[in-house]
Write an enzyme that holds these catalytic residues in place. Sequence first.
Site, short mmCIF file in Angstrom:
data_model
loop_
_atom_site.label_atom_id
_atom_site.label_comp_id
_atom_site.label_asym_id
_atom_site.label_seq_id
_atom_site.Cartn_x
_atom_site.Cartn_y
_atom_site.Cartn_z
N HIS A 2 -46.10 -49.10 -40.35
CA HIS A 2 -45.75 -50.13 -41.33
C HIS A 2 -45.31 -51.40 -40.62
CE1 HIS A 2 -43.75 -52.07 -44.74
NE2 HIS A 2 -44.41 -51.23 -45.52
N LYS B 137 -47.66 -41.57 -41.78
CA LYS B 137 -47.87 -42.84 -42.47
C LYS B 137 -48.37 -43.83 -41.44
CE LYS B 137 -44.02 -42.27 -45.73
NZ LYS B 137 -42.76 -42.87 -46.21
N HIS C 160 -41.81 -52.02 -39.27
CA HIS C 160 -41.35 -51.52 -37.97
C HIS C 160 -41.66 -52.47 -36.82
CE1 HIS C 160 -40.11 -47.53 -39.36
NE2 HIS C 160 -41.15 -47.56 -40.14
#
Length: 576
Positions: free
Chosen positions: A141, A138, A144
């Site tokens: 994001h 992924k 994070h």
Amino acid sequence: MACLFRRAIAEQVSRIVGLPSETVAQSIRAVPVHRKHESPDFQLFVNSLLDDIHADANFTVQEKAQKLASKLNCDTVISEIGADRGSVTFKVHRDLLIKTVLHKITQDGPRFGLNTDLLSRIPKGKTIVEFSSPNIAKKFHVGHLRSTIIGNYIANLKEAIGNEVIRINYLGDWGLQFGLLGTGFSKFGSEKELRDNPLEHLFNVYVKINEAAEQDENLRSSAMEFLKRLEGGEAQAVSLWTHFRELSIQEYAKIYKRLGIHFEEYSGESFYREKSQHVLQMLRNRGVLKEMENGTGVVDLSEGLSTYKTVVRSDGTSLYITRDVAAAIDRIEKYDFDEMIYVTDKSQQTHFQHLFKILQILGEKHSIRCHHVPFGRVQGMKTRKGDVIFLEDVLDEARTRMLQNMAATSTSKHLEDPARTAEKIGAAALIVQDFKGPLMSDYHFDWDRALQSFGDTGVFLQYTHARLHSLQGLWETKDLTDFNISCLQEPSVISTLQHLLRYDEVILQCLDDYQPRYLVNYLMGLGHLANVAHRALPVKGSTSEVAQARLLFFNNVQMVLANTMKLLGITPVTNM
């Protein structure tokens, strides 16, 4: 430095009150600078020192302070002694203050304020900091971001006081999400798109398979089957997973480079899929693993109060908590650490309570050395394109906005690489905006406020550092030991040096609960004092002797400013 003055005060006070000077020193603090009038340099809080052994109901705390002050004498270190609101105050001889602080900064350089009596009492050892920990396959994001910069700051802080620090990035690289992704890639994946933009493509695949699985129970069953094949080591499943993992780490490395962050170790849940079975066996051997009617395995964490934590699925596959326990035990055996700090958002507080409890049940003494540093969430972080999901977009937005601001500012200098400078300033803006409040608080992000060049912002800190650094071109001879103290008697110099006396106290406060806001507030105070001094103490047009002294002063302030910014994870710029 402050410890030298504290020691001199403590030795005199100890003779009066009959306590060891080390005990007295713990009650002495540098006084915060007052904006409107000159402050004393240190104060000794009488109640914290005398209540237990000199308790006297007939005297107020102010009277106790006055009584103690009357018994003390000025000497070669102290020029004035007073009593104020329950404390005894001390003023250091101005020539001694100027000479001692500037000499100490010059001598210690990056270590200034870190080798003091106040910090020497803190136990040193081996610290593991686990932070960032994105989910592979992924894109990074934005959720994070806080774990990444907070964990980096804590690691920097621990390293600064002399700990051996091991930074671990514990990747989310296992579990049902990979079952879904493995199934989804066979249905929606494209090798070409994977090569061109790996994480964006994998993210889109994951979104599509999630939506499809909500409507089709067979797809969710296929995902569970893929995960079981993966845990069983089936070659095709492992090969696909390995490919996704390697691509993800390559992409994350680019983000970490932009933020100036490194790790000693990359690990992940996948490392512990086999060792988690050993954890389950340890729990069985202790008689605390119970099998439920649905086939899942649970552990009672509340000693008979029936608060159960599931540690294994009915099909035998491991869970996040089981792999975390296995990871902790592995680190105990590998590093024998003195403390391990996990940096994640506050939604995981219960998870870490369970983790530490299971370690305790297993008889791991290191369980009391494990700590969770939780934090709130960022709200309202948007780019001009709309709601933001990925950290890369946030960094790009910060750089773009700073480039535009720099281009619109008449005082901006010609830069060899304006984009790189804008990147560093933008990162500073993000970090300071994030660190200004309590970690546990959610906060609303505001681009305009974060990127202001005035006020308490990261941009202001970068401007201040660049302004001080630009003075270095005015040195005639950079002799850092020979200067005329009489040329540095101005109030703005004294106020700034008084502020520097508090440095080790602020570091100690940060170590107590890891809140970066104390360091941010200290830095802002130093920045504002430095700007006042910069306006009041011109170098150009001054005599050579005055200019030399002022340049030494500004050079030392810039050095402390830069080193403190680096503790927060900010890379100082030298031109703007």
